[in-house]
Write a protein that holds these residues in place. Structure first.
Motif, PDB file in Angstrom:
ATOM      1  N   ILE A  30      37.613  49.585  45.981  1.00 29.06           N
ATOM      2  CA  ILE A  30      36.785  48.953  46.297  1.00 29.06           C
ATOM      3  C   ILE A  30      35.372  49.641  46.120  1.00 29.06           C
ATOM      4  O   ILE A  30      35.306  50.969  45.830  1.00 29.06           O
ATOM      5  CB  ILE A  30      36.717  49.219  48.147  1.00 29.06           C
ATOM      6  N   ASP A  75      31.235  45.767  46.907  1.00 33.11           N
ATOM      7  CA  ASP A  75      32.132  45.052  47.675  1.00 33.11           C
ATOM      8  C   ASP A  75      31.545  45.333  49.154  1.00 33.11           C
ATOM      9  O   ASP A  75      31.962  44.681  50.066  1.00 33.11           O
ATOM     10  CB  ASP A  75      33.682  45.273  47.488  1.00 33.11           C
ATOM     11  N   PHE A 260      40.393  44.019  53.153  1.00 30.04           N
ATOM     12  CA  PHE A 260      39.897  43.513  51.924  1.00 30.04           C
ATOM     13  C   PHE A 260      41.104  43.287  50.871  1.00 30.04           C
ATOM     14  O   PHE A 260      41.063  42.222  50.071  1.00 30.04           O
ATOM     15  CB  PHE A 260      39.111  44.759  51.213  1.00 30.04           C
TER      16      PHE A 260
END
Length: 270
Positions: A30, A75, A260
């Motif tokens: 991420i 993100d 996610f």
């Protein structure tokens, strides 16, 4: 002082995937961007978590230079705390830019986490009012998670009651369409969610013992230690509560990571 004319860059890559990832040997990385509002208030334990999980960290230190990344370059946005009020744009002109950037991140479906001042900035960016509380809340105080949290995936596995560190004199109104999830006796609005990806936390689960000791040396105790104010020595003597804060924080971050990953797995390639 940062100039308020600084422009925020927006993503123009409409055809790209909504969430950018780097996949190596089945792992998902991420891209986390954090906004640091105060040189004395850093990532703390969030950095430990990100390094352990091999995520990517980038930052904007707005007290030095107010440069934000384009929206396709991260993100997950994290907004940290600070000594200023979310309403003090005349003194800290970059606050309005931070709130604008938060709006952009939310509108582009990014994961967003705000802590203390960061939570207040999220609330303000979404239409909630931020203002001085009737009293300060400083020290270790119990947080109670309410029944609305039972259906929130991001809070799965978090204890219904835990003790967390407080360092604030302001509070805020919960924005329209946001849901209050946690409270303390000293301050009702401690934890809220907007949609399923935006979280505001009034307390400080990220601080390490070193950061706490550093903060206590500079914190202004102008009105003594009445009400919800604990003495520095009492705060230090209760460092055993750090384990509860760490468990809460890492569970929350792991839940965001898992969500996610699920979204990536369910997103068709374009």
């Amino acid at each position: 002082m940062m100039r308020s004319k600084t422009k925020i860059k927006s993503s123009k890559k409409r055809g790209s995937r909504k969430l950018k990832i780097i996949q190596k040997r089945g792992e998902i990385t991420i891209k986390i961007h954090y906004i640091q509002n105060d040189s004395q208030v850093g990532l703390g334990k969030i950095e430990n978590w990100a390094v352990q999980r091999k995520h990517i960290l980038t930052s904007t230190k707005v007290y030095e230079k107010c440069n934000f990344p384009s929206l396709d370059e991260f993100d997950f946005l994290i907004i940290l705390g600070g000594h200023m009020g979310a309403y003090e744009e005349e003194t800290y002109s970059w606050l309005s830019l931070v709130k604008q950037f938060i709006k952009e991140a939310v509108n582009h479906n990014k994961y967003v986490l705000g802590i203390c001042l960061g939570a207040q900035l999220i609330a303000n960016a979404l239409g909630g009012k931020v203002y001085p509380h009737t009293h300060k809340e400083v020290g270790w105080w119990p947080i109670e998670i309410n029944k609305d949290a039972s259906n929130v995936q991001i809070l799965s596995g978090i204890a219904d009651k835990f003790t967390a560190l407080q360092f604030h004199g302001d509070t805020f109104d919960i924005p329209k369409d946001a849901v209050l999830l946690g409270s303390s006796k000293g301050c009702k609005n401690q934890l809220f969610i907007y949609g399923d990806r935006v979280i505001g936390i009034q307390f400080h689960p990220e601080l390490t013992n070193e950061l706490i000791e550093k903060a206590l040396k500079t914190y202004e105790y102008s009105k003594g230690f009445k009400g919800f104010m604990q003495k520095p020595e009492d705060i230090i003597s209760q460092f055993t509560f750090l384990d509860q804060s760490t468990d809460m924080l890492f569970t929350l971050l792991d839940n965001i990571q898992n969500k996610f990953k699920e979204n990536i797995e369910n997103t068709p390639l374009c």
